[in-house]
Design an enzyme around this catalytic site. Structure first.
Site: not given
Lengths: 168, 168, 168
Positions: A50, A36, A14, A54, A16, A11-12
Site C-alpha cells: 500500500h 494497521a 478497490g 501511494r 483504498s 476485500a480487494r
C-alpha cells in the site's frame, strides 16, 4: 467545515485506491492515517505494498487506537485518509475499549474538523452467519460503526470491482 | 393493489430502520410481523432491542412459518413489515418445508394484498463459499428466495451502511 | 471493437440470468463458455440446471483454463458469455498458474476481440475475514481479478436479488 467521505466495500474491491484518488484531488499535502500494525508477515507485506503505491506525496501517520487525537493533531490544510475503520475496530476490541463510545467520539470529531477526512471501511456482513459468537459480535459491531460514520459523513461510496458507486 | 417493497442488505446495514421508515410514511397503523423466535439469549436480546426502537406506534405479530396466513389476517389499512425473510427461510428449512413452494406462495400472496407489504431480507452470498454443504444450500436457497420476492416487488432497495440504494 | 461487459454479484444473485439476457439482445448466435468442470454431483446438477435454462439457442464450449484461446477461437459474430471468472481463478490456482499474469492476458485479449464478451464473476469479499490463509488468498486474488477485468470492461453491473445495478 471539512467534508467527511466514507468509502466502503468488500476485500480487494478497490476501496483504498478510490479513497486515495479522492484525497489527491483535494488541495494540500494529504496525510495517510494507517490503523494497521505490522504484527505478522502477511500484514507487513500488505502495508509495504500500500505504501509503495501511494509514493512520497503523502505524509504517513500510524495510529492503531487514538483516531480522534490524530485527527486533531493533523487538522491542517491537506485531507486526511483513515485506512481503515475495520482494523481500528479490531484494535479497539482487542484493547478492551468500547466500540460504540469510540465510534460516537469519532463521529463528533469529524463534525469538528476544518480539513477534510476520507475514511475507508469494509463490508463484512454479506456472507452467511459466522459459526462463532466472536465473529458474529465483530460483524455486528462493524456494521453499527459503518452506519454511525456514514451518518456523520457528507458522501458515502460503495466500491464494486474498483468502481465507486455513490450511495449518499 | 398494495405495493410491495423489498429491503435487502448485509448484517447491521440498517435494513430494518430503512424498512421501518418506509412503513411509517404510509397511512394507517403499521403491523410488524416478526419471523424470529426467541430461542436463546442472543436472539432475545436482539428482539427486545428492535422492539424498543419501534415503540408503541406498531402492532406486533410473531409468526415463524405461516407468512401467507398472517398477511391475509392483517390486510387492513396499515402497512405490514415482514422482518425478516432469511429467518423465515431458516424456520422453513428446519420444519422440513419446501422453500421454493413457500416462496412462490408468498410471491402470489403479495400480488393479492390490498395494503402494502415491506419485506426485509439479508445478503448472505457475498463471502467465500461456505466449507459445509448445509451452509452452501442455505445461501443458495436464500439467494433464490430473494430473487423470487424481488420479482414480485415494486421497489427493491439495497442498504449500504444505513443508506438506501434503489436497485428496482 | 467488441464491447466487454462484466456482471458481478453474490451467490444466487441472478448474475447468470442477467448476463444471458444481455447476450441474447446482441446479434448472432451466442456462445456460452463454461469454466466449470463437473467433478462432483453438486456441480453436475448445477451445470445441468444452467444448461436447461439456456436452451438450444446457445453454442456451449467448456474450458476450465485457456480463456484467451477460446475467445480467439470463437471470435465470430455472436456474443461470448464467460461463466464464470471465479471458477476460472480457482482452476488456475489449482493448476499452479499465476492468476495475475493470466488476468492481465485476459484483459488484453478482451481489448482485441471483434465480437462482444460478457463475463460473469462473484463477489466473495464481503463476509468476515476467512479463518484460513488459503481462503484469504483466494478472496484477495478474486477481488484483484474482478478489478482488473472491470477496468478492461466498458460496462459493469452488480446483481442484487436479480436486479442489475450499473456501476460503470
Amino acid at each position: 467545515m471539512g467534508k467527511s467521505i466514507l468509502v466502503t466495500g468488500g476485500a480487494r474491491s478497490g476501496k483504498s485506491a478510490i479513497a486515495e484518488g479522492l484525497a489527491l484531488k483535494l488541495p494540500g499535502r494529504p496525510v495517510y492515517i494507517a490503523t494497521a500494525e505490522a504484527r505478522d508477515g502477511e500484514m507487513s507485506e500488505r502495508i509495504l505494498r500500500h505504501r509503495a503505491r501511494r509514493g512520497d506525496e503523502w505524509r504517513t501517520v500510524e495510529e492503531p487506537l487514538d483516531l480522534v487525537g490524530v485527527l486533531q493533531a493533523t487538522d491542517g490544510d491537506g485531507a486526511r485518509l483513515v485506512d481503515c475503520l475495520t482494523l481500528w475496530l479490531s484494535n479497539l476490541m482487542e484493547a478492551g475499549q468500547d466500540p460504540v463510545a469510540e465510534g460516537e467520539a469519532l463521529a463528533r470529531a469529524l463534525a469538528a474538523q476544518r480539513a477534510p477526512v476520507i475514511l475507508v471501511t469494509n463490508e463484512v456482513g454479506s456472507g452467511i452467519v459466522p459459526d462463532n459468537a466472536l465473529g458474529r459480535a465483530f460483524r455486528d459491531a462493524a456494521g453499527e460503526l459503518n452506519q454511525m460514520i456514514a451518518r456523520a459523513s457528507d458522501d458515502v461510496y460503495l466500491a464494486v470491482s474498483g468502481c465507486p458507486l455513490k450511495v449518499k
